[in-house]
Design a protein around this motif. Structure first.
Motif, PDB file in Angstrom:
ATOM      1  N   LEU A  73     -10.802 -14.412   9.997  1.00 13.11           N
ATOM      2  CA  LEU A  73      -9.448 -14.507   9.453  1.00 13.11           C
ATOM      3  C   LEU A  73      -8.991 -13.102   9.090  1.00 13.11           C
ATOM      4  N   ARG A  74      -7.684 -12.893   9.125  1.00 12.43           N
ATOM      5  CA  ARG A  74      -7.135 -11.649   8.618  1.00 12.43           C
ATOM      6  C   ARG A  74      -6.124 -11.952   7.529  1.00 12.43           C
ATOM      7  N   LEU A  75      -6.371 -11.409   6.369  1.00 10.30           N
ATOM      8  CA  LEU A  75      -5.457 -11.546   5.255  1.00 10.30           C
ATOM      9  C   LEU A  75      -4.519 -10.351   5.215  1.00 10.30           C
ATOM     10  N   SER A  76      -3.302 -10.614   4.754  1.00 12.14           N
ATOM     11  CA  SER A  76      -2.310  -9.560   4.591  1.00 12.14           C
ATOM     12  C   SER A  76      -1.782  -9.575   3.164  1.00 12.14           C
ATOM     13  N   CYS A  77      -1.377  -8.427   2.700  1.00 11.01           N
ATOM     14  CA  CYS A  77      -0.781  -8.308   1.367  1.00 11.01           C
ATOM     15  C   CYS A  77       0.393  -7.354   1.492  1.00 11.01           C
ATOM     16  N   ALA A  78       1.596  -7.906   1.411  1.00  7.66           N
ATOM     17  CA  ALA A  78       2.801  -7.104   1.569  1.00  7.66           C
ATOM     18  C   ALA A  78       3.331  -6.678   0.208  1.00  7.66           C
ATOM     19  N   ALA A  79       3.628  -5.407   0.082  1.00  2.76           N
ATOM     20  CA  ALA A  79       4.177  -4.870  -1.167  1.00  2.76           C
ATOM     21  C   ALA A  79       5.689  -4.816  -1.078  1.00  2.76           C
ATOM     22  N   SER A  80       6.337  -4.988  -2.221  1.00  2.00           N
ATOM     23  CA  SER A  80       7.801  -5.028  -2.258  1.00  2.00           C
ATOM     24  C   SER A  80       8.427  -3.645  -2.137  1.00  2.00           C
ATOM     25  N   ARG A  81       7.594  -2.628  -2.301  1.00  2.00           N
ATOM     26  CA  ARG A  81       8.105  -1.264  -2.136  1.00  2.00           C
ATOM     27  C   ARG A  81       6.968  -0.365  -1.674  1.00  2.00           C
ATOM     28  N   THR A  82       7.318   0.845  -1.350  1.00  2.00           N
ATOM     29  CA  THR A  82       6.326   1.801  -0.865  1.00  2.00           C
ATOM     30  C   THR A  82       5.292   2.107  -1.950  1.00  2.00           C
ATOM     31  N   ILE A  83       4.053   2.074  -1.548  1.00  5.12           N
ATOM     32  CA  ILE A  83       2.952   2.451  -2.429  1.00  5.12           C
ATOM     33  C   ILE A  83       2.241   3.623  -1.788  1.00  5.12           C
ATOM     34  N   HIS A  84       2.157   4.711  -2.512  1.00  9.38           N
ATOM     35  CA  HIS A  84       1.535   5.910  -1.962  1.00  9.38           C
ATOM     36  C   HIS A  84       0.098   5.628  -1.557  1.00  9.38           C
ATOM     37  N   SER A  85      -0.327   6.287  -0.488  1.00  3.64           N
ATOM     38  CA  SER A  85      -1.663   6.036   0.047  1.00  3.64           C
ATOM     39  C   SER A  85      -2.774   6.433  -0.914  1.00  3.64           C
ATOM     40  N   SER A  86      -2.450   7.249  -1.912  1.00  9.56           N
ATOM     41  CA  SER A  86      -3.464   7.651  -2.883  1.00  9.56           C
ATOM     42  C   SER A  86      -3.725   6.573  -3.937  1.00  9.56           C
ATOM     43  N   VAL A  87      -2.868   5.567  -3.964  1.00 12.79           N
ATOM     44  CA  VAL A  87      -3.044   4.466  -4.911  1.00 12.79           C
ATOM     45  C   VAL A  87      -4.161   3.557  -4.425  1.00 12.79           C
ATOM     46  N   VAL A  88      -5.054   3.207  -5.326  1.00 14.58           N
ATOM     47  CA  VAL A  88      -6.127   2.301  -4.971  1.00 14.58           C
ATOM     48  C   VAL A  88      -5.573   0.888  -4.817  1.00 14.58           C
TER      49      VAL A  88
END
Length: 114
Positions: free
Chosen positions: A17-32
Motif C-alpha cells: 500500500l502507499r499512504l499519502s499525506c497532503a499538507a494545506s500549505r508549503t512545508i520546508h524540506s528541513s521540517v521533520v
C-alpha cells in the motif's frame, strides 16, 4: 497547517500500500515529517520520519519494508509499505513538527488480513 492522510485500506499479508499525506500549505524540506501508527488497544508508535539533509529514520519493525518520501512540489508526504504483515494493522497518522509544535493528520486505517 492541516494534514490530510489517505491511501489506507484492506490488504492481504505480503501485499503493498502507499499512504499519502497532503499538507494545506508549503512545508520546508528541513521540517521533520513522519508517520506514526496506532494498533487496536495499543499506544501510538513511531514508524518513519524524514527531513532534508539526513537519512530517513525507521522503526526496527518496518526497516527494509517501508519507504518514506516526500514531494515538496506537491506538499505531500508518502509511505510506501511492502511485505505487509498482520501486525502492521492500525491507524496511520502523519505528523509535521513546525516551530516546536506537532501537527497531526486525521489518520487512515490499514488492515492487513487474509
Amino acid at each position: 497547517v492541516q494534514l490530510q492522510a489517505s491511501g489506507g485500506g484492506l490488504v492481504q499479508p505480503g501485499g503493498s500500500l502507499r499512504l499519502s499525506c497532503a499538507a494545506s500549505r508549503t512545508i520546508h524540506s528541513s521540517v521533520v515529517m513522519g508517520w506514526y501508527r496506532q494498533a487496536p488497544g495499543k499506544q501510538r508508535e513511531f514508524v518513519a520520519s524524514i527531513r532534508s539533509g539526513r537519512d530517513p529514520n525507521y522503526a526496527d519493525s518496518v526497516q527494509g519494508r517501508f519507504t518514506i518520501s516526500r514531494d515538496n512540489a506537491k506538499n505531500t508526504l508518502y509511505l510506501q509499505m511492502s511485505s505487509l504483515k498482520p501486525e502492521d494493522t492500525g491507524v496511520y497518522y502523519c505528523k509535521a513538527r513546525l516551530e516546536s509544535e506537532d501537527y497531526w493528520g486525521q489518520g487512515t486505517l490499514v488492515t492487513v488480513s487474509s
